[in-house]
Design an enzyme around this catalytic site. Structure first.
Site, mmCIF file in Angstrom:
data_model
loop_
_atom_site.group_PDB
_atom_site.id
_atom_site.type_symbol
_atom_site.label_atom_id
_atom_site.label_comp_id
_atom_site.label_asym_id
_atom_site.label_seq_id
_atom_site.Cartn_x
_atom_site.Cartn_y
_atom_site.Cartn_z
ATOM 1 N N HIS A 94 75.392 31.269 17.319
ATOM 2 C CA HIS A 94 75.292 31.951 16.020
ATOM 3 C C HIS A 94 75.935 31.087 14.924
ATOM 4 C CE1 HIS A 94 75.796 35.800 13.477
ATOM 5 N NE2 HIS A 94 76.506 34.886 12.835
ATOM 6 N N GLU A 95 77.112 30.532 15.234
ATOM 7 C CA GLU A 95 77.827 29.741 14.219
ATOM 8 C C GLU A 95 77.147 28.389 13.972
ATOM 9 O OE1 GLU A 95 79.817 31.354 12.509
ATOM 10 O OE2 GLU A 95 80.142 33.010 13.900
ATOM 11 N N HIS A 149 74.466 28.727 11.548
ATOM 12 C CA HIS A 149 74.925 28.734 10.147
ATOM 13 C C HIS A 149 74.956 27.323 9.571
ATOM 14 C CE1 HIS A 149 76.053 32.791 9.026
ATOM 15 N NE2 HIS A 149 76.767 32.977 10.135
ATOM 16 N N CYS A 209 77.232 39.740 11.303
ATOM 17 C CA CYS A 209 77.622 38.521 10.599
ATOM 18 C C CYS A 209 78.430 38.914 9.366
ATOM 19 C CB CYS A 209 76.371 37.755 10.176
ATOM 20 S SG CYS A 209 76.730 36.221 9.314
ATOM 21 N N LEU A 210 79.527 38.218 9.137
ATOM 22 C CA LEU A 210 80.359 38.538 7.976
ATOM 23 C C LEU A 210 79.602 38.299 6.663
ATOM 24 C CD1 LEU A 210 83.753 37.002 9.170
ATOM 25 C CD2 LEU A 210 83.136 39.426 9.054
ATOM 26 N N GLY A 223 83.983 34.849 14.573
ATOM 27 C CA GLY A 223 83.536 33.483 14.340
ATOM 28 C C GLY A 223 83.266 33.288 12.857
ATOM 29 N N GLN A 258 80.172 29.665 5.205
ATOM 30 C CA GLN A 258 80.411 31.065 4.823
ATOM 31 C C GLN A 258 81.561 31.203 3.819
ATOM 32 O OE1 GLN A 258 80.269 32.438 9.168
ATOM 33 N NE2 GLN A 258 79.513 34.215 8.057
HETATM 34 NI NI NI Z 1 77.431 34.811 10.943
#
Ligand code: NI
Length: 182
Positions: A139-140, A143, A97-98, A46, A51
């Site tokens: 989660h997204e 963000h 998380c990236l 995701g 991000q």
């Molecule tokens: Ni994340």
């Protein structure tokens, strides 16, 4: 399509609240494609636009990225996503998380959600889902509101992670300063 750099802690832009998208046009679709390629390359399941430093309410998800054959061909594009309903029942996943590389922690969230969003063509859609997809969507969406998964874990664990990233960032800028004389 083009790969975009993914921002990581302690980049303050990760705390920005993203703005709604007025219309799903070709510019938005180009961003969706770039985000998807960036997510597959990372690799992740995701990615939110912030991000890649774009503060707009846009998400891409593909839970099948683990396949050797990178693209599953069935990614989800969510523009202006909104949680319309969340179950009282919770479930937990070890999330990563990236933007917080190399850390995973168990996070509890509602087990099921109903989500409204605009798809790639700007058409209004709703999905009812549970399991990993429900976790990933939540989660997204976090963000988009400047919230990270570490905000859902104990303060002690969160501070340990933040400290680690602040230290690394400081070291990098010191090295940079030494190398350039700044
Ligand atoms: Ni994340």
């Amino acid at each position: 399509m083009a790969l975009k750099p993914i921002i990581t802690l302690p980049d303050r832009r990760l705390r920005v609240k993203s703005e709604p998208v007025a219309a799903v046009d070709d510019g938005v679709r180009a961003l969706l494609d770039d985000m998807l390629e960036t997510m597959y390359e990372a690799p992740g399941i995701g990615l939110a636009a912030i991000q890649v430093a774009v503060p707009r309410r846009i998400i891409v998800i593909d839970l099948a990225r683990r396949d050797d054959d990178q693209a599953s061909g069935d990614p989800l594009f969510l523009v202006n996503p909104e949680i319309l309903w969340a179950s009282e029942e919770t479930s937990s996943y070890e999330e990563g998380c990236l933007s917080i590389p190399e850390y995973r922690e168990e996070v509890f969230r509602p087990a099921k959600v109903k989500v409204g969003f605009l798809d790639r063509l700007g058409k209004r859609q709703e999905i009812d889902t549970g399991g990993l997809l429900a976790t990933c969507i939540q989660h997204e969406i976090d963000h988009l509101n400047g919230v990270l998964f570490i905000d859902h874990i104990s303060r002690l664990k969160r501070e340990r992670i933040l400290k680690k990233f602040n230290k690394t960032a400081k070291r990098v800028s010191q090295d940079y300063g030494a190398a350039t004389g700044h």
